[in-house]
Motif scaffolding. Structure first.
Motif: not given
Ligand code: HEC
Length: 133
Positions: A58-67, A43-45, A118-133
């Motif tokens: 995780m939300m910040g991590v995934m924002r950067h990964v997805k960008q 969650q947001r800290p 499995t956990v990589a797919a989970y973090v992708y589908d769960t955290f960060g912006p939801r573009f490209n889905r």
């Protein structure tokens, strides 16, 4: 074992694999809880949590990964690889994160390659912006 003739060998394989796959999907969250959440917040800290963090949330991590990797399959492959072999030269998160927290320790040995996927797919589908889905 008595196998009816209409069940081909490949049908049997498909039947035996299917439950494993759906188990793997449900398992992403529990893998995250067991292997990632001691370092990465879901969650947001809060201000208090902010002081005690030992890794970026995780939300910040995934924002950067997805960008950097808008394609889902590429992003998942990147995360699975990073879990096994983290390196400053590969990192997509903010340079300040590495300066503050250090490099993520390799999770090799802590996760099988299948669990990493499995956990990589989970973090992708769960955290960060939801573009490209
Ligand atoms: C011991 C603490 C720790 C554990 C356990 C941990 N991480 Fe990390 N992780 C970090 C730190 C610190 C960073 C930030 C520095 C970096 O990017 O290497 C990070 C960064 C990341 C990144 C961003 C990589 C980049 O591009 O910079 C991803 C994705 C990630 N972690 C996923 C996970 C997942 C998924 C798990 C569970 C399987 C996990 N981490 C377990 C500490 C941890």
């Amino acid at each position: 074992m008595l196998i009816p003739k209409f069940l081909t060998f490949s049908t049997l394989i498909a039947l035996s694999i299917a439950p494993v796959q759906s188990f793997a999907q449900e398992n992403g969250e529990s893998l995250f809880e067991q292997k990632c959440s001691m370092c990465h917040l879901k969650q947001r800290p809060s201000a208090e949590e902010m002081k005690n963090m030992i890794a970026p949330p995780m939300m910040g991590v995934m924002r950067h990964v997805k960008q950097a990797k808008p394609d889902r399959a590429e992003a998942i492959a990147f995360i699975a690889d990073y879990l096994e072999a983290p390196a400053q030269s590969k990192a997509l998160c903010m340079p300040q994160s590495i300066a503050r927290f250090g490099l993520m320790p390799s999770q090799k040995g802590n996760l099988t390659p299948e669990e990493a996927q499995t956990v990589a797919a989970y973090v992708y589908d769960t955290f960060g912006p939801r573009f490209n889905r």
